[in-house]
Design a protein around this motif. Structure first.
Motif, PDB file in Angstrom:
ATOM      1  N   ALA A 103      11.722  57.630 106.347  1.00  0.00           N
ATOM      2  CA  ALA A 103      12.274  57.650 104.992  1.00  0.00           C
ATOM      3  C   ALA A 103      13.023  56.790 104.486  1.00  0.00           C
ATOM      4  O   ALA A 103      13.476  55.942 105.340  1.00  0.00           O
ATOM      5  N   LEU A 151      16.635  61.122  99.162  1.00  0.00           N
ATOM      6  CA  LEU A 151      15.445  60.704  99.574  1.00  0.00           C
ATOM      7  C   LEU A 151      15.064  59.701  98.301  1.00  0.00           C
ATOM      8  O   LEU A 151      14.794  60.171  97.078  1.00  0.00           O
ATOM      9  N   PRO A 160       9.721  56.147  99.722  1.00  0.00           N
ATOM     10  CA  PRO A 160       9.696  55.625 101.384  1.00  0.00           C
ATOM     11  C   PRO A 160       9.220  54.479 101.626  1.00  0.00           C
ATOM     12  O   PRO A 160       9.432  53.797 102.683  1.00  0.00           O
ATOM     13  N   GLY A 217      10.189  58.068  93.773  1.00  0.00           N
ATOM     14  CA  GLY A 217      10.273  58.847  94.847  1.00  0.00           C
ATOM     15  C   GLY A 217      10.445  60.313  94.428  1.00  0.00           C
ATOM     16  O   GLY A 217      10.242  60.751  93.483  1.00  0.00           O
ATOM     17  N   THR A 262       1.437  59.754 103.753  1.00  0.00           N
ATOM     18  CA  THR A 262       2.203  60.367 102.740  1.00  0.00           C
ATOM     19  C   THR A 262       1.327  60.910 101.417  1.00  0.00           C
ATOM     20  O   THR A 262       0.362  60.822 101.409  1.00  0.00           O
ATOM     21  N   GLY A 290       5.932  60.121  98.549  1.00  0.00           N
ATOM     22  CA  GLY A 290       6.598  60.648  99.275  1.00  0.00           C
ATOM     23  C   GLY A 290       6.519  62.024  99.733  1.00  0.00           C
ATOM     24  O   GLY A 290       5.335  62.505  99.746  1.00  0.00           O
ATOM     25  N   PRO A 291       7.290  62.898 100.114  1.00  0.00           N
ATOM     26  CA  PRO A 291       8.580  62.600 100.350  1.00  0.00           C
ATOM     27  C   PRO A 291       9.132  61.681 101.501  1.00  0.00           C
ATOM     28  O   PRO A 291      10.270  61.075 101.420  1.00  0.00           O
ATOM     29  N   TYR A 292       8.407  61.460 102.440  1.00  0.00           N
ATOM     30  CA  TYR A 292       8.370  60.724 103.378  1.00  0.00           C
ATOM     31  C   TYR A 292       7.079  60.230 104.041  1.00  0.00           C
ATOM     32  O   TYR A 292       6.062  60.843 103.679  1.00  0.00           O
ATOM     33  N   LEU A 318       5.886  66.791  97.515  1.00  0.00           N
ATOM     34  CA  LEU A 318       6.256  65.768  96.597  1.00  0.00           C
ATOM     35  C   LEU A 318       6.696  66.134  95.139  1.00  0.00           C
ATOM     36  O   LEU A 318       5.721  66.666  94.493  1.00  0.00           O
TER      37      LEU A 318
END
Length: 279
Positions: free
Chosen positions: A4, A62, A65, A106, A148, A180-182, A270
């Protein structure tokens, strides 16, 4: 392992808190979130059996990513039912276009709708880890850092401006590429080629599908793209969207202000907030 951008710094997690990668590795790895892609195997080797109990935690929100990809590649009509709802032929070759880096945002971002004709497209996004050209499909997953969630927001009127359609502009307004989120590394998935995918606006489900329905699966896409392109660490491939977009409905339907949540099994949600121009 999850990767992340936390507060603008590279962070990793093996199931617990986010760990600051540069601080925990005592400088072995960079704080730059983009630099981690290309080093995933080394990071996993360093993590070994687990992170130390006193590893310094990352702090902040966050962010994107993969914030600075060299190439942001997108694929159209890659689900059979989506091609049908678009009244277009099932493609024999991948329909390839680009989105521009300036459209990336993001998780938690607020995105302004520039018109009342913006459509939604939830997508599985592949993050490249290892440079390659003319990659065989059998070796393609070895070039993937992880997966992702993405949205390919699309202003349909701009996308269709003639004399030939120009996808890139209509799909690259500010905030039109949420990500994202990661990133989740490939080893975390029981079946990386069959994941549930969906999106919802204010709780109303708009799209549901499975990535096993891709016409050109991830390995095939990488092989076909790399016939011409050299793929680089941190490149992004938006792999296409399942059926259920607003343009394919009768009557057509487009986005309005609200919370748009895009979800993929094994990765997460996301969420972005959509607002109108006057909001």
């Amino acid at each position: 392992m999850r990767m992340a951008n936390v507060g603008g710094r590279a962070a990793i997690s093996t199931g617990g808190a986010w760990i600051d990668l540069e601080a925990a590795s005592e400088g072995r790895f960079s704080a730059d979130p983009q630099a981690a892609y290309g080093q995933v195997a080394d990071i996993r080797d360093w993590v070994g059996d687990g992170l130390p109990a006193d590893a310094p935690e990352a702090t902040g929100e966050l962010g994107v990513p993969v914030p600075m990809p060299r190439q942001l590649i997108a694929i159209g009509l890659n689900y059979r039912e989506h091609a049908i709802e678009s009244n277009l032929a099932i493609p024999e070759h991948p329909v390839v276009f680009t989105k521009f880096q300036s459209s990336l945002v993001g998780p938690g971002a607020t995105v302004t709708l520039p018109s009342d004709g913006v459509d939604w497209e939830v997508e599985l996004v592949v993050v490249i880890d290892k440079e390659g050209h003319q990659i065989p499909a059998a070796e393609a997953w070895e070039h993937v850092a992880g997966l992702t969630v993405g949205q390919d927001l699309s202003w349909r009127e701009v996308q269709g401006r003639g004399p030939a359609p120009q996808f890139a502009m209509g799909k690259s307004y500010p905030g039109f590429s949420p990500l994202g989120p990661y990133v989740v590394t490939v080893d975390e998935f029981a079946d990386k080629d069959d994941l549930a995918i969906s999106c919802a606006l204010d709780g109303e489900v708009l799209q549901e599908g499975r990535t096993s329905d891709l016409i050109f699966p991830v390995a095939d896409l990488i092989a076909r793209l790399s016939e011409a392109l050299t793929l680089y660490p941190g490149d992004l491939i938006y792999t296409g969207t399942p059926k259920g977009v607003g343009m394919g409905r009768e009557p057509k339907r487009f986005l309005v202000p609200g919370e748009l949540v895009s979800s993929i099994e094994g990765i997460g949600d996301l969420s972005i907030t959509l607002v109108g121009k006057a909001d």
